[in-house]
Motif scaffolding. Structure first.
Motif, short mmCIF file in Angstrom:
data_model
loop_
_atom_site.label_atom_id
_atom_site.label_comp_id
_atom_site.label_asym_id
_atom_site.label_seq_id
_atom_site.Cartn_x
_atom_site.Cartn_y
_atom_site.Cartn_z
N ILE A 1 -5.94 -16.59 3.13
CA ILE A 1 -5.65 -16.55 4.57
C ILE A 1 -4.39 -15.71 4.73
CG2 ILE A 1 -5.10 -17.87 6.66
CD1 ILE A 1 -7.85 -18.58 5.63
N ASP A 2 -4.49 -14.70 5.61
CA ASP A 2 -3.36 -13.82 5.85
C ASP A 2 -2.20 -14.60 6.47
OD1 ASP A 2 -1.99 -11.48 5.88
OD2 ASP A 2 -2.96 -10.68 7.69
N ARG A 3 -1.00 -14.19 6.16
CA ARG A 3 0.15 -14.84 6.80
C ARG A 3 0.15 -14.52 8.28
NH1 ARG A 3 3.99 -17.05 3.88
NH2 ARG A 3 5.36 -17.11 5.69
N PRO A 4 0.17 -15.54 9.16
CA PRO A 4 0.18 -15.23 10.59
C PRO A 4 1.43 -14.46 11.00
CG PRO A 4 -0.37 -17.54 10.22
CD PRO A 4 0.07 -16.97 8.91
N ASP A 5 2.55 -14.65 10.29
CA ASP A 5 3.77 -13.93 10.68
C ASP A 5 3.80 -12.51 10.10
OD1 ASP A 5 4.33 -14.30 8.02
OD2 ASP A 5 5.98 -15.70 8.31
N GLY A 6 2.81 -12.16 9.27
CA GLY A 6 2.71 -10.80 8.75
C GLY A 6 3.84 -10.36 7.84
N ARG A 7 4.69 -11.27 7.41
CA ARG A 7 5.86 -10.87 6.61
C ARG A 7 5.46 -10.49 5.19
NH1 ARG A 7 9.53 -15.63 6.34
NH2 ARG A 7 11.01 -14.22 5.35
N ALA A 8 6.15 -9.53 4.67
CA ALA A 8 5.93 -9.13 3.28
C ALA A 8 7.27 -8.85 2.64
CB ALA A 8 5.04 -7.90 3.22
N LYS A 9 7.30 -8.96 1.31
CA LYS A 9 8.52 -8.68 0.56
C LYS A 9 8.15 -7.98 -0.73
CE LYS A 9 11.62 -12.41 2.03
NZ LYS A 9 12.35 -13.61 1.56
N SER A 10 9.10 -7.22 -1.22
CA SER A 10 8.88 -6.58 -2.50
C SER A 10 10.17 -6.62 -3.31
CB SER A 10 8.45 -5.12 -2.30
OG SER A 10 8.28 -4.50 -3.55
N VAL A 11 10.01 -6.60 -4.65
CA VAL A 11 11.17 -6.55 -5.53
C VAL A 11 10.92 -5.46 -6.59
CG1 VAL A 11 12.32 -7.77 -7.41
CG2 VAL A 11 11.99 -8.91 -5.23
N VAL A 12 11.92 -4.60 -6.79
CA VAL A 12 11.81 -3.53 -7.79
C VAL A 12 13.03 -3.59 -8.70
CG1 VAL A 12 11.41 -1.08 -8.14
CG2 VAL A 12 10.87 -2.11 -5.93
N TRP A 13 12.77 -3.57 -9.99
CA TRP A 13 13.90 -3.51 -10.93
C TRP A 13 14.39 -2.07 -10.98
CZ3 TRP A 13 13.55 -2.42 -16.73
CH2 TRP A 13 14.82 -2.52 -17.34
N GLU A 14 15.71 -1.90 -10.94
CA GLU A 14 16.28 -0.56 -10.90
C GLU A 14 15.78 0.30 -12.06
OE1 GLU A 14 20.50 -0.33 -8.66
OE2 GLU A 14 20.52 -1.17 -10.69
N GLY A 15 15.63 -0.35 -13.23
CA GLY A 15 15.25 0.42 -14.41
C GLY A 15 13.80 0.85 -14.44
N SER A 16 13.00 0.34 -13.47
CA SER A 16 11.57 0.65 -13.54
C SER A 16 11.21 1.87 -12.69
CB SER A 16 10.74 -0.57 -13.11
OG SER A 16 11.00 -0.84 -11.75
N VAL A 17 12.19 2.37 -11.94
CA VAL A 17 11.89 3.54 -11.09
C VAL A 17 12.82 4.68 -11.47
CG1 VAL A 17 10.87 2.45 -9.07
CG2 VAL A 17 13.36 2.47 -9.34
N SER A 18 12.37 5.88 -11.19
CA SER A 18 13.18 7.05 -11.51
C SER A 18 14.32 7.19 -10.52
CB SER A 18 12.29 8.31 -11.48
OG SER A 18 11.62 8.37 -10.24
N ASP A 19 15.33 7.95 -10.91
CA ASP A 19 16.47 8.20 -10.01
C ASP A 19 15.95 8.81 -8.72
OD1 ASP A 19 17.99 7.29 -12.01
OD2 ASP A 19 18.67 9.28 -12.70
N GLY A 20 16.64 8.52 -7.67
CA GLY A 20 16.20 9.09 -6.40
C GLY A 20 15.32 8.15 -5.61
N PHE A 21 14.96 6.99 -6.18
CA PHE A 21 14.12 6.05 -5.44
C PHE A 21 14.86 5.49 -4.22
CE2 PHE A 21 12.32 1.70 -4.88
CZ PHE A 21 11.06 2.09 -4.46
N GLU A 22 16.12 5.11 -4.46
CA GLU A 22 16.91 4.57 -3.34
C GLU A 22 17.05 5.60 -2.23
OE1 GLU A 22 20.13 1.99 -5.69
OE2 GLU A 22 20.47 2.11 -3.55
N ALA A 23 17.34 6.83 -2.63
CA ALA A 23 17.48 7.90 -1.64
C ALA A 23 16.19 8.08 -0.87
CB ALA A 23 17.88 9.20 -2.34
#
Length: 940
Positions: A363-385
């Motif tokens: 059942i979908d969340r009625p409030d539609g909220r979503a969250k994500s978590v990314v470890w800094e080491g798992s993405v290449s530089d420039g992801f934050e930018a």
RNA sequence: GGGGCGGUGGCGAAAUGGUAGACGCAGCAGACUUAAAAUCUGCCGGACGUCAGUCCGUGUGGGUUCGAGUCCCACCCGCCCUACCA
């Protein structure tokens, strides 16, 4: 000798006189409209409590009021005389329960009579009288004939020391110990008689809408009956086993059923358990059997359970799901088996996390909220930018020594899509990031995987386990996410919402989902719509002596045989032995137990259990109509337990009063009884009591429940000796609203005693004031106004059971009369009218003093056969009123004006008031409101 | 966790959306009494003011209204019932 108010003299005198005159004798008078006024019958504990006074004397006042209004009022009394205390007395002190009970009843009759109530003692019924319980047994046979009584092997509360079953209310405290000896009770399975009250579950629910009962009681009964709507669904196991049927209120979550749980007592447990799980399952089942429902029901308890080794097939998606047993599933509710939807049921969620079971959101969340978590080491530089460039907000998180992470709250599908694209661009090989809530995804560098099935769960975890050693501690994707505390508020919900991950139903909106899935299940033959009730059948067997014997016989040849109607009553043997072990004396009474079978004439055994005392009180209001009907006569199934003409006249009960504690016991049982009686064609109505009022509880002076150990018990006999019944009655009614109850106040009663003395004095002496010259017309009019206003207000308040304000109004009238006497008005016609009105209105509340004073003024006629006074609207009308003048809603002036002043004049007078003018200085009048002819509001 | 009931002076409590605190208890002052009790009279939510009167006040914060203890929304506190109810 001064003529003083001495209640101790007049009260017994009038009580005796009323009996001698037959003032409260019951007569079926077809020319008069009947009114059946009933107060819950007392248990003869042997000592009347002030609580009895609080329950009964306002009730008596209301009944008397109806009588004075011209109704033929039936106000009966009796005793609920079976029950455990009498048997305890027998065991402890060697007194026979019958002797003990009758002695108590005798004492209580005397105490009850001191209240001066208008009870119909000529219709008194005592439930332990054989001529009464003859009919209780007759009802049992009728219910048995209708198929509403059956015998079943059922677990009950059992005290191992007393050797007897206990009623629910005899099990005390959180540790559930025996009321008598303090021993913890256990569950024991016994062959017990039950009534099929559940046959009437829906009707008991529907009937609530037709009766004028407090909402509180209706709500309690509604909850007790506990109707819930949903579906029954079949889960197949293997071809050689029957499917498991579950009841669910959420068929829309069926695709999320990732495991099943059976109650430990479920009959299928023994058949499905795999050999390798047998030992564990047996141990768990035994442990659960030792625990009682209360221990099992402790909400804060850690979930426990055992895997059976068996699997079922989820009928909607074919998933193979494990079958567990756990004590959080109760055999007594629903089918004793559940489909577990851990993503949307909190208990299943806890259980799944604890035992590593798969969790799939559907059942979908009625409030539609979503969250994500990314470890800094798992993405290449420039992801934050890149995130900043895409205007995606994020914050830094630290997770249990694993370094810095980005926490990304996501608001919309578009944002999630954009974010996913960025992830795919920047994720390093072998790494991933999660999106939870609105989406349930793990995004790997080569693409996202969605948690939409048990299989997907396994696939995701396989990659995570391979990718990162630390992940091996998490058996499921949800367990991995649950470890991130920032995620916790979006991982679980139990709301209704749009279906997801549910095959063809994905996308079905929440408001239609349940109905559509249910219809589809029925179409597919996988389930059907179902209604479930929490109400259970009524267990009436008691392993005790002091109750009505169940009129059944066990014959080795014929089986269970009913005692013939003509042989009733099955009498309690008088010579039973009351053993200190507490074992049922009937069980060991050979003369009682041994009986000839009524069918084959062979040797047989009587049922030795007696009936729950709620059985006696389920029909006592019918017994009152003709107590001990057909005494000494043989009964047949076609009898009526009361005189039919009398029953047709009085029944049903018009007004019932009593405590709230019976909301879900007695008041449900008696409604069930009445519906069964209607089906027996005994009662031409559906409900036993048309109106109900629950009085509150009287508390000790310390505002605590009265109890001997607290030493705050108020003894009514002492109060009667000191103040008389009338003062106690009036004080109890004056203390506050009847439905609220409240603390006793030994000072407060003095004010009521003063009031009675004043009333006495107003009638018997002139207070030292000489009758004046002819009273002025104005004085007479003022007196009459007060009298007629009092009648008007007291009449309405009596009708509404607002006795506290009735007494307050009568006190006010008392003060008015004292003033009038001082002014020399006594002896005028207005004075006589005032005194008579006061006594008439006082009569229901304080029946003795009003009778004494009335008969002094009108010898020979009882005040209690008089009509309630009526008021004269003209006399009650004010001729001068106080005009209240407000400026912007604040009171700025009060002006005496003739009543009925017109709006224009009121407005003019208001504006002319000096103080009002002061407040109007330099202001512009925007609006003037004249309300009710008595208030002017000037808005500036 | 769910449901219900309640929160107004020192206390028990009144109050059809229109003067908050009727009535009673307790308290204070006075009368009667040698004295006390009983009885009678008066006062009795808080602050300011000599009076007139003014301001504040019905658990908290908002709202509707000319006007809210009362109606609406959100909360706080107390008591009672019920509870792994699928």
């Amino acid at each position: 000798m001064p003529d003083k108010y001495i209640p101790q003299e007049i009260e017994p005198k009038w009580q005796a006189q009323w009996v001698a005159d037959g003032l409260y004798a019951t007569v079926e008078d077809p020319d008069k409209e009947k009114y059946y006024f009933l107060t819950m019958l007392p248990y003869p504990s042997g000592d009347l409590h002030i609580g009895h006074w609080y329950a009964m004397t306002p009730s008596d006042a209301a009944a008397r009021f109806r009588r004075m209004q011209g109704y033929n009022v039936f106000f009966p009394i009796g005793f609920d005389a079976f029950g455990l205390p009498a048997e305890n007395a027998a065991i402890q002190r060697g007194i026979h329960p019958y002797t003990w009970t009758l002695a108590n009843i005798d004492k209580m009759r005397r105490q009850l009579r001191s209240m001066g109530a208008m009870w119909a003692w000529d219709r008194e019924a005592v439930s332990c009288d054989p001529e009464y319980y003859k009919w209780t047994q007759w009802f049992f046979l009728k219910l048995y004939d209708m198929g509403l009584a059956y015998k079943e092997f059922a677990p009950v509360d059992w005290c191992p020391r007393c050797n007897t079953t206990l009623a629910r209310e005899q099990v005390w405290g959180d540790d559930r110990h025996c009321e008598r000896c303090g021993t913890p009770v256990i569950k024991k399975a016994l062959n017990q008689w039950k009534f099929r009250i559940t046959n009437y579950a829906q009707e008991l629910l529907d009937g609530l809408e037709t009766i004028d009962w407090p909402e509180r009681v209706k709500t309690m009964q509604t909850n007790w009956i506990g109707r819930s709507e949903g579906a029954e669904v079949q889960f197949s196991i293997t071809d050689d086993l029957p499917p498991i049927t579950v009841f669910t209120t959420r068929p829309d979550t069926l695709w999320g059923a990732t495991f099943m749980v059976l109650a430990p007592e479920h009959p299928l447990v023994a058949r499905i358990t795999a050999p390798e799980q047998q030992a564990a399952v047996d141990a768990y089942v035994q442990q659960a059997a030792r625990m009682d429902e209360i221990q099992r029901g402790a909400t804060d308890k850690e979930k426990t359970g055992v895997f059976t080794g068996a699997y079922a097939i989820n009928p909607v998606n074919g998933a193979r799901i494990p079958i567990w047993i756990a004590d959080y599933v109760l055999m007594t509710y629903g089918t004793g088996a559940i489909m577990a939807v851990p993503a949307h049921d909190e208990r299943d969620f806890d259980f799944a996390l604890k035992f590593g079971l798969s969790i799939t959101p559907v059942i979908d969340r009625p409030d539609g909220r979503a969250k994500s978590v990314v470890w800094e080491g798992s993405v290449s530089d420039g992801f934050e930018a890149a995130l900043q460039a895409a205007r995606i907000a994020y914050k830094y998180l630290t997770i249990e020594g694993r370094g810095r992470f980005l926490g990304v709250p996501l608001e919309s599908d578009a944002e999630i899509d954009a974010y996913t694209a960025l992830l795919l661009e920047h994720l390093k090989a072998g790494h991933w990031a999660d999106i939870v809530g609105r989406r349930w995804q793990v995004v790997f560098h080569d693409g996202p995987l969605t948690l939409d099935s048990i299989a997907a769960d396994a696939a995701i975890m396989a990659r995570c386990h391979a990718g990162y050693e630390l992940m091996r501690q998490f058996p499921t994707t949800m367990a991995m996410w649950q470890a991130v505390s920032w995620y916790r508020d979006v991982l679980f919900h139990h709301e209704v919402g749009t279906m997801i991950n549910s095959g063809v139903f994905s996308g079905a909106p929440g408001d239609r989902a349940k109905a559509e899935v249910t219809a589809w299940l029925a179409e597919q033959g996988k389930g059907k719509a179902a209604v479930n009730y929490r109400l259970r059948d009524w267990l009436i067997s008691r392993q005790r002596y002091w109750g009505a014997p169940i009129p059944m016989i066990d014959c080795p040849n014929c089986g269970t045989v009913a005692v013939p109607y003509g042989d009733l009553p099955v009498l309690l043997p008088e010579d039973a032995q009351f053993l200190p072990t507490g074992e049922s004396p009937l069980r060991f009474h050979e003369g009682f137990r041994r009986v000839k079978c009524p069918k084959c004439g062979g040797e047989a055994e009587r049922e030795t259990d007696t009936m729950d005392t709620f059985m006696c009180s389920s029909w006592y209001h019918y017994a009152y109509v003709t107590p001990y009907h057909k005494a000494g006569q043989r009964l047949s199934p076609n009898d009526t337990p009361w005189d039919e003409a009398a029953g047709a006249y009085w029944l049903p009960v018009d007004q019932y009063t009593g405590g709230i504690e019976h909301a879900t016991m007695h008041l449900i049982y008696t409604r069930f009884f009445t519906k069964a009686m209607r089906d027996m064609e005994l009662a031409p109505f559906d409900e036993p009591m048309l109106r109900l009022f629950n009085q509150g509880m009287i508390l000790g002076e310390d505002n605590e429940k009265m109890s001997k150990s607290r030493g705050n018990v108020v003894a009514p006999d002492d109060l009667v000796a000191r103040y008389g019944a009338d003062v106690i009655r009036a004080y109890l009614m004056f203390i506050g609203p009847w439905e609220l109850g409240g603390p006793w106040n030994s000072k407060g009663i003095e004010g009521v005693a003063r009031f009675m003395n004043d009333v006495w004095s107003l009638v018997v002496d002139d207070g030292g004031h000489a009758a004046g010259p002819a009273a002025s017309e104005k004085e007479v009019r003022t007196l009459r106004r007060a009298v007629h206003q009092s009648i008007r207000d007291a009449s309405a308040d009596m009708e509404a059971f607002k006795f506290n304000t009735v007494v307050a109004k009568l006190m006010g009238l008392r003060s008015t009369l004292k003033g009038a006497r001082a002014a020399g008005l006594h002896g005028t016609a207005a004075w006589d009218e005032a005194l008579d009105s006061l006594l008439l209105m006082l009569a229901p509340i304080a029946p003795h003093i009003s009778e004494e004073l009335w008969q002094r003024r009108h010898p020979g006629a009882s005040v209690h056969v008089q009509r309630w006074p009526s008021w004269d609207a003209d006399a009650a009308k004010e001729d001068v009123i106080t005009l209240v003048v407000q400026v912007n809603g604040k009171v700025r002036g009060k002006i005496e004006v003739p009543a009925g002043v017109d709006e224009a004049a009121a407005r003019e007078l208001a504006l002319a008031d000096p103080n009002v003018q002061r407040h109007l200085e330099n202001k512009v009048i925007r609006k003037v409101i004249v309300a009710g002819g008595a208030l002017v509001n000037i808005v500036v």
